[in-house]
Design an enzyme around this catalytic site. Structure first.
Site, PDB file in Angstrom:
ATOM      1  N   ARG A 147       0.861  -1.170   0.000  1.00 26.18           N
ATOM      2  CA  ARG A 147       0.000   0.000   0.000  1.00 26.18           C
ATOM      3  C   ARG A 147       0.900   1.223   0.000  1.00 26.18           C
ATOM      4  O   ARG A 147       1.917   1.262   0.705  1.00 26.18           O
ATOM      5  CB  ARG A 147      -0.845  -0.050   1.276  1.00 26.18           C
ATOM      6  CG  ARG A 147      -1.834   1.047   1.412  1.00 26.18           C
ATOM      7  CD  ARG A 147      -2.603   0.901   2.713  1.00 26.18           C
ATOM      8  NE  ARG A 147      -2.097   1.820   3.710  1.00 26.18           N
ATOM      9  CZ  ARG A 147      -2.819   2.288   4.726  1.00 26.18           C
ATOM     10  NH1 ARG A 147      -4.066   1.890   4.898  1.00 26.18           N
ATOM     11  NH2 ARG A 147      -2.308   3.129   5.598  1.00 26.18           N
ATOM     12  N   TYR A 159      -3.377  10.915   6.791  1.00 24.37           N
ATOM     13  CA  TYR A 159      -3.658   9.537   7.190  1.00 24.37           C
ATOM     14  C   TYR A 159      -2.713   8.569   6.450  1.00 24.37           C
ATOM     15  O   TYR A 159      -2.515   8.680   5.236  1.00 24.37           O
ATOM     16  CB  TYR A 159      -5.113   9.139   6.866  1.00 24.37           C
ATOM     17  CG  TYR A 159      -5.226   7.644   6.890  1.00 24.37           C
ATOM     18  CD1 TYR A 159      -5.280   6.978   8.110  1.00 24.37           C
ATOM     19  CD2 TYR A 159      -5.121   6.895   5.722  1.00 24.37           C
ATOM     20  CE1 TYR A 159      -5.253   5.602   8.162  1.00 24.37           C
ATOM     21  CE2 TYR A 159      -5.096   5.506   5.766  1.00 24.37           C
ATOM     22  CZ  TYR A 159      -5.167   4.873   6.988  1.00 24.37           C
ATOM     23  OH  TYR A 159      -5.119   3.511   7.033  1.00 24.37           O
ATOM     24  N   ASP A 221      -5.207   3.671  -0.156  1.00 20.67           N
ATOM     25  CA  ASP A 221      -6.394   3.831   0.701  1.00 20.67           C
ATOM     26  C   ASP A 221      -6.839   5.287   0.690  1.00 20.67           C
ATOM     27  O   ASP A 221      -6.116   6.164   1.174  1.00 20.67           O
ATOM     28  CB  ASP A 221      -6.023   3.389   2.135  1.00 20.67           C
ATOM     29  CG  ASP A 221      -7.235   3.264   3.046  1.00 20.67           C
ATOM     30  OD1 ASP A 221      -8.315   3.785   2.685  1.00 20.67           O
ATOM     31  OD2 ASP A 221      -7.097   2.646   4.120  1.00 20.67           O
ATOM     32  N   HIS A 223      -9.412   6.329   2.351  1.00 25.74           N
ATOM     33  CA  HIS A 223      -9.942   6.562   3.703  1.00 25.74           C
ATOM     34  C   HIS A 223     -11.186   7.437   3.720  1.00 25.74           C
ATOM     35  O   HIS A 223     -11.298   8.378   4.529  1.00 25.74           O
ATOM     36  CB  HIS A 223      -8.838   7.103   4.627  1.00 25.74           C
ATOM     37  CG  HIS A 223      -8.770   6.363   5.924  1.00 25.74           C
ATOM     38  ND1 HIS A 223      -9.222   6.888   7.094  1.00 25.74           N
ATOM     39  CD2 HIS A 223      -8.319   5.121   6.236  1.00 25.74           C
ATOM     40  CE1 HIS A 223      -9.048   6.012   8.074  1.00 25.74           C
ATOM     41  NE2 HIS A 223      -8.509   4.921   7.574  1.00 25.74           N
ATOM     42  N   GLU A 247      -8.938   1.872  -2.309  1.00 33.80           N
ATOM     43  CA  GLU A 247      -9.762   1.453  -1.164  1.00 33.80           C
ATOM     44  C   GLU A 247     -10.533   2.623  -0.577  1.00 33.80           C
ATOM     45  O   GLU A 247     -10.028   3.748  -0.530  1.00 33.80           O
ATOM     46  CB  GLU A 247      -8.813   0.867  -0.109  1.00 33.80           C
ATOM     47  CG  GLU A 247      -9.470   0.558   1.210  1.00 33.80           C
ATOM     48  CD  GLU A 247      -8.446   0.181   2.280  1.00 33.80           C
ATOM     49  OE1 GLU A 247      -7.284  -0.086   1.930  1.00 33.80           O
ATOM     50  OE2 GLU A 247      -8.827   0.175   3.448  1.00 33.80           O
ATOM     51  N   GLU A 273     -14.105  -1.938   5.449  1.00 34.05           N
ATOM     52  CA  GLU A 273     -13.532  -2.129   6.786  1.00 34.05           C
ATOM     53  C   GLU A 273     -14.456  -1.615   7.882  1.00 34.05           C
ATOM     54  O   GLU A 273     -14.353  -2.068   9.018  1.00 34.05           O
ATOM     55  CB  GLU A 273     -12.139  -1.498   6.899  1.00 34.05           C
ATOM     56  CG  GLU A 273     -12.122   0.009   6.812  1.00 34.05           C
ATOM     57  CD  GLU A 273     -10.708   0.589   6.817  1.00 34.05           C
ATOM     58  OE1 GLU A 273      -9.819  -0.013   6.194  1.00 34.05           O
ATOM     59  OE2 GLU A 273     -10.506   1.634   7.441  1.00 34.05           O
ATOM     60  N   ARG A 294     -13.508  -5.795   2.253  1.00 34.87           N
ATOM     61  CA  ARG A 294     -12.436  -5.376   3.168  1.00 34.87           C
ATOM     62  C   ARG A 294     -12.756  -5.575   4.640  1.00 34.87           C
ATOM     63  O   ARG A 294     -12.057  -5.040   5.501  1.00 34.87           O
ATOM     64  CB  ARG A 294     -12.167  -3.877   2.938  1.00 34.87           C
ATOM     65  CG  ARG A 294     -11.373  -3.569   1.727  1.00 34.87           C
ATOM     66  CD  ARG A 294      -9.913  -3.886   1.929  1.00 34.87           C
ATOM     67  NE  ARG A 294      -9.279  -2.952   2.847  1.00 34.87           N
ATOM     68  CZ  ARG A 294      -8.360  -3.321   3.734  1.00 34.87           C
ATOM     69  NH1 ARG A 294      -7.989  -4.575   3.850  1.00 34.87           N
ATOM     70  NH2 ARG A 294      -7.809  -2.413   4.513  1.00 34.87           N
ATOM     71  N   GLU A 350      -4.235  -7.822   4.231  1.00 34.66           N
ATOM     72  CA  GLU A 350      -3.465  -6.700   4.786  1.00 34.66           C
ATOM     73  C   GLU A 350      -2.640  -7.211   5.980  1.00 34.66           C
ATOM     74  O   GLU A 350      -3.140  -7.940   6.834  1.00 34.66           O
ATOM     75  CB  GLU A 350      -4.421  -5.601   5.261  1.00 34.66           C
ATOM     76  CG  GLU A 350      -3.708  -4.392   5.838  1.00 34.66           C
ATOM     77  CD  GLU A 350      -4.670  -3.279   6.233  1.00 34.66           C
ATOM     78  OE1 GLU A 350      -5.879  -3.564   6.419  1.00 34.66           O
ATOM     79  OE2 GLU A 350      -4.224  -2.126   6.352  1.00 34.66           O
ATOM     80  N   TRP A 413     -12.602  11.213   8.450  1.00 33.78           N
ATOM     81  CA  TRP A 413     -11.173  10.933   8.714  1.00 33.78           C
ATOM     82  C   TRP A 413     -10.759   9.667   8.006  1.00 33.78           C
ATOM     83  O   TRP A 413     -11.444   8.669   8.021  1.00 33.78           O
ATOM     84  CB  TRP A 413     -10.889  10.775  10.210  1.00 33.78           C
ATOM     85  CG  TRP A 413      -9.426  10.560  10.433  1.00 33.78           C
ATOM     86  CD1 TRP A 413      -8.431  11.494  10.344  1.00 33.78           C
ATOM     87  CD2 TRP A 413      -8.761   9.325  10.747  1.00 33.78           C
ATOM     88  NE1 TRP A 413      -7.221  10.926  10.592  1.00 33.78           N
ATOM     89  CE2 TRP A 413      -7.376   9.597  10.827  1.00 33.78           C
ATOM     90  CE3 TRP A 413      -9.226   8.014  10.962  1.00 33.78           C
ATOM     91  CZ2 TRP A 413      -6.443   8.615  11.116  1.00 33.78           C
ATOM     92  CZ3 TRP A 413      -8.311   7.036  11.247  1.00 33.78           C
ATOM     93  CH2 TRP A 413      -6.931   7.330  11.332  1.00 33.78           C
TER      94      TRP A 413
HETATM   95  C1  CS2 Z   1      -7.019   1.461   7.601  1.00 31.40           C
HETATM   96  C2  CS2 Z   1      -7.378   1.109   9.000  1.00 31.40           C
HETATM   97  O1  CS2 Z   1      -5.848  -0.562   7.420  1.00 31.40           O
HETATM   98  C3  CS2 Z   1      -6.541   0.237   6.829  1.00 31.40           C
HETATM   99  O2  CS2 Z   1      -6.864   0.113   5.676  1.00 31.40           O
HETATM  100  O3  CS2 Z   1      -7.998   2.109   6.896  1.00 31.40           O
HETATM  101  O4  CS2 Z   1      -6.193   0.866   9.629  1.00 31.40           O
HETATM  102  C4  CS2 Z   1      -8.198   2.109   9.810  1.00 31.40           C
HETATM  103  O5  CS2 Z   1      -7.693   3.392   9.756  1.00 31.40           O
HETATM  104  C5  CS2 Z   1      -8.224   1.645  11.248  1.00 31.40           C
HETATM  105  O6  CS2 Z   1      -8.666   0.334  11.325  1.00 31.40           O
HETATM  106  C6  CS2 Z   1      -9.073   2.524  12.112  1.00 31.40           C
HETATM  107  O7  CS2 Z   1      -9.200   1.969  13.363  1.00 31.40           O
HETATM  108 MG    MG Z   2      -8.436   1.246   5.062  1.00 34.67          MG
END
Ligand code: CS2
Ligand code: MG
Length: 413
Positions: A147, A159, A221, A223, A247, A273, A294, A350, A413
């Site tokens: 990633r 992030y 990602d 996010h 992602e 996620e 995910r 991951e 976020w």
């Molecule tokens: C992130 C996550 O791994 C990822 O793809 O998007 O680590 C996410 O930020 C965290 O799980 C938040 O707790």
């Molecule tokens: Mg993620």
């Protein structure tokens, strides 16, 4: 085989984890991960107050019935707290069943479909030289897929970007929910600018492809920060760099956003996620709006919930890309690896890699060899919880950061 005890274990070896340990009358124990980053004690209390009393005396082998009893029996369905609590019970019971059978869990899920699960790591840098160093360090550590997250000119923190060049095993300090040591901490605030991000990311991927060539699978990602049309543009701008996936391009709860993105780009899409049930995916799967699911075993109803989701995705040729950040404990990680090995529609896993402190408390048997993970061949999940080591790491309140735009308004976020 009856359940005689179930305890919630809260510890903070580098970051907070909630673990459920279930014990049976023949002395077997099983572990489940119930960690919900930044909201940990809500799940701990759901388990301790509402589920543990229901478990005592139940048949430990009746996994599907227990799942349905806790899911339908609550009346209030789904949601991250409920599903993480059910996941912990479910995973612990699978651990026990596999130990009782004397087999690694993946054997009970149909046996191995592959020799190992291709894993992707987290490369990042505040600028291109740092990013290149991070990619090289990950390649040296054996990763075969990465990633890529990058600093954005004009933004202080972004992030997914470590504040010091991140080698695997280093602390990825963007990810643990922030721990201030304060009894009543507040989330840190980050400032976000989507236009600056959209301008910069294609340049990053162009530079990475020029430096590292066309072969290396690259992921990114988003996010949840873009609007559908912004995500469509990014997906299109990134097409020349052949991403493995983009992602969480848009906020997760808006399934139809993915339709708009899909109409404009052939960059593969991954999401989920923050989902916790197969029902969160129905539009995405039936309309083939995504390429990878995910979710984490920890957040999507355990091994049982995740197996249901992956089988449903398989009908549409959609593959797994199970969530494996460090807020999924080694117990949740091990559960994911058993599924990864067994299911036909595995895509990628991951693997962010836990800190040394975390691994002192959770004794694991999974291995990472030549870029692939294997859960190990001992009975059960292959993870034990060290109470003595955990005692040195008491729970510390922590929050994930909050994003604001330049005008002060709250953003995803
Ligand atoms: C992130 C996550 O791994 C990822 O793809 O998007 O680590 C996410 O930020 C965290 O799980 C938040 O707790
Ligand atoms: Mg993620």
């Amino acid at each position: 085989m009856r359940i005689t005890a179930a305890e919630t274990l809260v510890s903070s070896p580098g970051r907070n984890f909630v673990t459920l340990r279930v014990t049976t009358d023949d002395g077997l124990t099983g572990l489940g991960d119930a960690t919900l980053n930044g909201r940990e004690l809500a799940v701990e209390s759901y388990l301790r107050e509402h589920l543990v009393p229901l478990l005592i005396g139940r048949d430990a082998h009746a996994i599907e019935d227990t799942w349905q009893y806790l899911y339908r029996g609550a009346y209030w369905r789904r949601g991250p707290v409920t599903m993480a609590a059910i996941a912990a019970v479910d995973t612990a019971l699978w651990d026990i069943k596999a130990k009782a059978a004397g087999m690694p869990l993946y054997q009970l899920l149909g046996g191995a479909s592959r020799t190992g699960a291709l894993a992707y790591g987290h490369a990042s840098g505040r600028d291109l030289p740092e990013l290149f160093d991070s990619i090289r360090a990950h390649l040296d550590a054996g990763y075969r897929a990465l990633r890529v997250q990058s600093g954005i000119p004009g933004l202080d923190t972004v992030y997914g970007v470590a504040s010091s060049p991140a080698a695997p095993g280093d602390r990825y300090d963007y990810e643990p929910a922030r721990r201030t040591g304060d009894a009543h901490p507040r989330p840190t605030v980050e400032v976000w600018d989507t236009r600056a991000y959209l301008r910069h990311m294609p340049r990053v991927f162009e530079a990475v492809r020029n430096e590292f060539g066309p072969e290396l699978p690259l992921l990114h990602d988003g996010h949840h920060r873009m609007t559908p049309v912004q995500a469509a543009r990014l997906g299109r701008d990134l097409e020349p760099y052949d991403l493995f996936w983009l992602e969480d391009a848009t906020p997760g709860e808006d399934q139809s956003a993915l339709r708009l993105i899909r109409e404009h780009t052939v960059t593969p899409l991954a999401i989920g996620e923050v989902f916790n049930s197969v029902h969160d995916y129905t539009t995405l799967l039936h309309e083939r709006l995504i390429d990878y699911v995910r979710s984490a075993v920890t957040h999507a109803g355990g091994v049982t919930g995740m197996r249901r989701l992956l089988d449903h995705a398989a009908v549409y040729g959609i593959r797994s890309g199970l969530h494996g950040p460090t807020d999924i404990s080694p117990v949740g990680m091990a559960a994911a690896l058993h599924l990864d090995l067994a299911v036909h529609n595995f895509g990628i896993q991951e693997y962010m890699r836990h800190s040394t402190e975390t691994m002192e408390v959770f004794r694991t048997s999974y291995t990472f060899t030549k870029g692939a993970l294997h859960p190990g061949d001992g009975p059960g999940l292959g993870v034990e919880y060290d109470d003595e080591a955990a005692a040195a790491f008491p729970y510390t309140p922590a929050y994930l950061p909050v994003n604001r735009l330049a005008d002060g308004s709250v953003h995803d976020w």
